[in-house]
Design an enzyme around this catalytic site. Sequence first.
Site, mmCIF file in Angstrom:
data_model
loop_
_atom_site.group_PDB
_atom_site.id
_atom_site.type_symbol
_atom_site.label_atom_id
_atom_site.label_comp_id
_atom_site.label_asym_id
_atom_site.label_seq_id
_atom_site.Cartn_x
_atom_site.Cartn_y
_atom_site.Cartn_z
ATOM 1 C CB SER A 429 -0.939 -0.008 1.201
ATOM 2 O OG SER A 429 -0.211 -0.234 2.376
ATOM 3 C CG HIS A 450 -3.266 -1.044 -2.600
ATOM 4 N ND1 HIS A 450 -3.647 0.266 -2.420
ATOM 5 C CD2 HIS A 450 -3.260 -1.602 -1.366
ATOM 6 C CE1 HIS A 450 -3.863 0.483 -1.126
ATOM 7 N NE2 HIS A 450 -3.637 -0.630 -0.471
ATOM 8 C CD GLU A 462 -5.146 2.386 -5.360
ATOM 9 O OE1 GLU A 462 -5.321 3.582 -5.606
ATOM 10 O OE2 GLU A 462 -4.429 1.988 -4.411
ATOM 11 C CG ASN A 500 -3.533 4.419 1.133
ATOM 12 O OD1 ASN A 500 -4.664 4.415 1.630
ATOM 13 N ND2 ASN A 500 -2.750 3.354 1.159
#
Length: 707
Positions: A429, A450, A462, A500
């Site tokens: 991540s 991810h 992702e 994120n």
Amino acid sequence: MDALTIERVDGVAVLVFDLPDEPVNKLSARVKSEFEDAFGSIASDESVSAVVVISGKPDIFIAGADIDEFVALRTREEAETLSREGQAMLDGVANFPKPVVVAINGACLGGGLEFALAAHYRVASSHPKTQLGLPEVQLGIIPGAGGCQRLPRLIGLRKALEMILTGRSIRADRARRLGLVDALVPNAILREVAVSAARRLAESMPPRRAPGGFAAALLERNSIGRRIVLRQAAKTVRRRTGGHYPAPLAALEAVREGLSHGLAAGLRREAQLFGELAVGDVSRKLVQIFFATTALKKDPGESVEPSAVRTVERLGVVGAGFMGAAIGGVAVAQAGVDVRFRDADLEGVGNGLRGARRLLERRKQRRRISRFEYQRLRSLLSGTTDYSGFAARDLVIEAVFEDADVKRGVFAELEDVVREECVLASNTSTIPIARLQEGARHPERILGMHFFSPVDKMPLLEVIRGPATAPWAVATAVAFGRRMGKTVISVRDHPGFWVNRLLTPYLNEAGWLLAEGASIEAIDKAMTRFGFPVGPLTLLDEVGLDVADKASSVMHAAFGARMAPAPGVSALVASGRRGRKSGSGFYRYEGGKKRGVDETAYAFLGLRPAGAPSVAEIERRLLAALLNEAAGALAEGVVRSARDGDIGAIFGFGFPPFRGGPLRYVDDLGATALFADLEDLATSVGERFAPAEPLAEMAGSGTRFYP
Ligand code: 3HC
């Protein structure tokens, strides 16, 4: 256009619906008039005593009304008329002088199910692709061709509401149990069974029906009982939608009207409400999301020849911890591939296998897979402490400790055993893929996948392409992610990737607001009021404060002061509070249940909630941080388009779908207004709010993310 052909079999007209040059059958004005013509000719044909309606498509019965047609409508009157016309056609089916039987194989959704409900008898194939449902509320509308009237009459109020208010579809075996379909048969004999049922009906020898009619339980038969069920349903809807989605309450009203005042009155009200909703903003946004996700399903993630995409039949998972086990479990359950776990010791391997099997067991318990299917899938799971069997893998996903050197070490070991065309993916991540490609013999097949936790529930994946990743490798990972049932966006290798990257300034801002005296409840309430499923502090508890803290420090190092975290989270982590998994964070948890704010968190942080900033100010700042970051990251090419960015935010962290995603929301607010607000916040609150460059340009030129 000739969507319908009539075949005659022993006095039964078999009407085959196959919309030319279209992947699915859908109901439009033109199709409707073809149906009316066909029924007209069958009515006057004395050699025909009954009708069977069947699809000519392999996997689709009818996918519903043509969504393109109703989004083109501009006024509520036009939309109401469309609904009235659909209802009239189906009234024609319901009152047709000869029996009408539908033979359903594949998706039978929306207007397609309403068609089936108007028919006199329903036969469905037992194929798993046969799904029946009224997904209209997911598009911000209600079933507008009689569905709100006929479904409760057929299967009872409670079960009908469950389907109408959630929009979830059900498989044919469940539909049979509910009495929604009358017979369930293998697809190979579907047509034959439907024709013989039609003949029996024509001869007044009713074929056997499913016992679902009893579903209209005693409670629902009297008006008091009905009122109780409806009131309870309204309460649940209000709680679930937070007042942001008007369609489910409208559907309840259409149902209520029909049950209290009869079919005709119910249909009238249903059409009115359909008209209002179909041209409303919420429906427009939800339909845009439908088309965006449909387009994403076909997007390979990179421009490659279809032949370059490799099919994954055998998956390797290195690191059989919580995340690895879940990835392997979902891969076997959804994609049906052979999964081999590798962990350092047998205990680790055992944990991975147990985790993956548990996931399969849950699916069996919920009847999503049969016992036979469960056994078959379970036998596809295996494990090893060395890399035996890895030479045959097509894709290996590592889910080991989040440390670049450890992960690089795993890839180095894998390079010695796997084939050249095997894709190597990291479920990281925070670690740049570029670092994982350093020193690799074949960096072109290394990329990021991810996944979000819990893997079986979170819909987004992702896929991250590093600087050396080859397009074929990206496309292979994207295609496999989709087989795992994920909505996949292809993102650039940039700190935080997309999700994120957006979340960091948003969650940091929640920390700053807390430090300024906002209460935990007020911060979360501001965002649930806006439409998020949970507020930022609850989200932190769910993600794990330790995990978030680590990610946040990586982002701080990458972006500098702008992403400096507020002091609170690190301090809480240091005290052993790691969120839900540790029993306390911003909230307390007992036996897995959230038990309210952990008041001791304030004292621990040396804070006392002061009732300010206000809820409105909290919302303003949290959103400004998030939207600003989305605009900046899109301009840097982290995602390929506003569409991908919006879908990533909606499926990745629950940005309210009815607002269309952060970038669409900026378009709605106007870049000029957001830019001015950010400048104001940069002066009054902190430099971190300095507007991202593209917003300045957009404010100057009046351009938008979406044309
Ligand atoms: N209207 C218009 N286009 C539709 C459509 C519909 N109802 N259903 C599917 N399509 C289109 C898709 O946009 C896609 O178009 P493209 O090839 O140009 O991109 C194409 O058909 C194939 O669709 P999928 O890629 O989604 O095919 P799948 O096989 O993966 O899934 C499906 C098929 C399950 C039917 C899925 O397409 C789906 O869920 N469709 C929408 C169903 C729906 O919401 N129906 C309700 C419509 S509203 C209604 O009926 C109102 C009524 O009450 C009056």
